[in-house]
Design a protein around this motif. Sequence first.
Motif, PDB file in Angstrom:
ATOM      1  N   SER A  71       0.974  -1.282   0.033  1.00  0.00           N
ATOM      2  CA  SER A  71      -0.012  -0.046  -0.053  1.00  0.00           C
ATOM      3  C   SER A  71       0.841   1.074   0.039  1.00  0.00           C
ATOM      4  O   SER A  71       1.961   0.976   0.243  1.00  0.00           O
ATOM      5  CB  SER A  71      -0.953  -0.098   1.187  1.00  0.00           C
ATOM      6  OG  SER A  71      -0.076   0.061   2.508  1.00  0.00           O
ATOM      7  N   ARG A  72       0.387   2.280  -0.328  1.00  0.00           N
ATOM      8  CA  ARG A  72       1.170   3.477  -0.158  1.00  0.00           C
ATOM      9  C   ARG A  72       0.267   4.807   0.326  1.00  0.00           C
ATOM     10  O   ARG A  72      -1.078   4.836   0.302  1.00  0.00           O
ATOM     11  CB  ARG A  72       1.606   3.848  -1.477  1.00  0.00           C
ATOM     12  CG  ARG A  72       0.424   4.338  -2.647  1.00  0.00           C
ATOM     13  CD  ARG A  72       1.071   4.208  -4.084  1.00  0.00           C
ATOM     14  NE  ARG A  72       2.004   5.429  -4.308  1.00  0.00           N
ATOM     15  CZ  ARG A  72       2.770   5.518  -5.170  1.00  0.00           C
ATOM     16  NH1 ARG A  72       3.008   4.498  -6.127  1.00  0.00           N
ATOM     17  NH2 ARG A  72       3.796   6.319  -5.529  1.00  0.00           N
ATOM     18  N   ASP A  73       1.102   5.740   0.724  1.00  0.00           N
ATOM     19  CA  ASP A  73       0.229   7.036   1.401  1.00  0.00           C
ATOM     20  C   ASP A  73       1.096   8.031   0.769  1.00  0.00           C
ATOM     21  O   ASP A  73       2.073   8.250   1.089  1.00  0.00           O
ATOM     22  CB  ASP A  73       0.406   6.956   2.880  1.00  0.00           C
ATOM     23  CG  ASP A  73      -0.500   8.235   3.473  1.00  0.00           C
ATOM     24  OD1 ASP A  73      -0.424   9.111   2.828  1.00  0.00           O
ATOM     25  OD2 ASP A  73      -0.668   8.004   4.850  1.00  0.00           O
ATOM     26  N   ASN A  74       0.343   8.556  -0.415  1.00  0.00           N
ATOM     27  CA  ASN A  74       1.084   9.730  -1.090  1.00  0.00           C
ATOM     28  C   ASN A  74       1.207  11.067  -0.463  1.00  0.00           C
ATOM     29  O   ASN A  74       2.279  11.723  -0.548  1.00  0.00           O
ATOM     30  CB  ASN A  74       0.490   9.811  -2.485  1.00  0.00           C
ATOM     31  CG  ASN A  74       0.405   8.876  -3.353  1.00  0.00           C
ATOM     32  OD1 ASN A  74       1.313   7.927  -3.294  1.00  0.00           O
ATOM     33  ND2 ASN A  74      -0.255   8.695  -4.400  1.00  0.00           N
ATOM     34  N   ALA A  75       0.407  11.028   0.406  1.00  0.00           N
ATOM     35  CA  ALA A  75       0.630  12.303   1.433  1.00  0.00           C
ATOM     36  C   ALA A  75       1.843  12.238   2.355  1.00  0.00           C
ATOM     37  O   ALA A  75       2.409  13.207   2.687  1.00  0.00           O
ATOM     38  CB  ALA A  75      -0.533  12.681   2.151  1.00  0.00           C
ATOM     39  N   LYS A  76       2.104  10.845   2.698  1.00  0.00           N
ATOM     40  CA  LYS A  76       3.319  10.815   3.580  1.00  0.00           C
ATOM     41  C   LYS A  76       4.653  10.418   2.691  1.00  0.00           C
ATOM     42  O   LYS A  76       5.278  10.027   3.390  1.00  0.00           O
ATOM     43  CB  LYS A  76       3.047   9.803   4.505  1.00  0.00           C
ATOM     44  CG  LYS A  76       2.025  10.336   5.524  1.00  0.00           C
ATOM     45  CD  LYS A  76       1.717   9.167   6.555  1.00  0.00           C
ATOM     46  CE  LYS A  76       0.822   9.762   7.649  1.00  0.00           C
ATOM     47  NZ  LYS A  76       0.324   8.845   8.792  1.00  0.00           N
ATOM     48  N   SER A  77       4.560  10.166   1.384  1.00  0.00           N
ATOM     49  CA  SER A  77       5.596   9.924   0.474  1.00  0.00           C
ATOM     50  C   SER A  77       6.189   8.346   1.253  1.00  0.00           C
ATOM     51  O   SER A  77       7.373   8.270   1.236  1.00  0.00           O
ATOM     52  CB  SER A  77       6.722  10.819   0.277  1.00  0.00           C
ATOM     53  OG  SER A  77       6.148  12.233  -0.244  1.00  0.00           O
TER      54      SER A  77
END
Length: 123
Positions: A71-77
């Motif tokens: 998974s990824r969290d683009n806001a947290k890079s």
Amino acid sequence: QVQLVESGGGLVQAGGSLRLSCAASGRTFNNYYMGWFRQAPGKDREFVAHIDRDGINTYYTNSVKGRFTISRDNAKSTVYLQMNSLKFEDTAVYYCAADPTPKMLVARQGDYWGQGTQVTVSS
């Protein structure tokens, strides 16, 4: 340039869980496809999982399907690898990789790599 730093590795008993993180810096994170690879002693580097830029499409090698989740969290890079039901054969150094194209799915290569984090599963 993209800098990648993995964390979250460690020693766990078989059947246990770990969550790896890979923090990115240097460029706009959501411009990059992200992947996880691993390398066990004496073996070639192996593709583990891949996620597209929006986090919608994910791909896994057969041996981890149903046990690992990328998974990824683009806001947290940051990209994550949740590993459940770990097996002894999951023992390896785990690397995250970034690429502006999805070529990691085919070429098993990425433009940028982290330094790796050790995962050891005791049987």
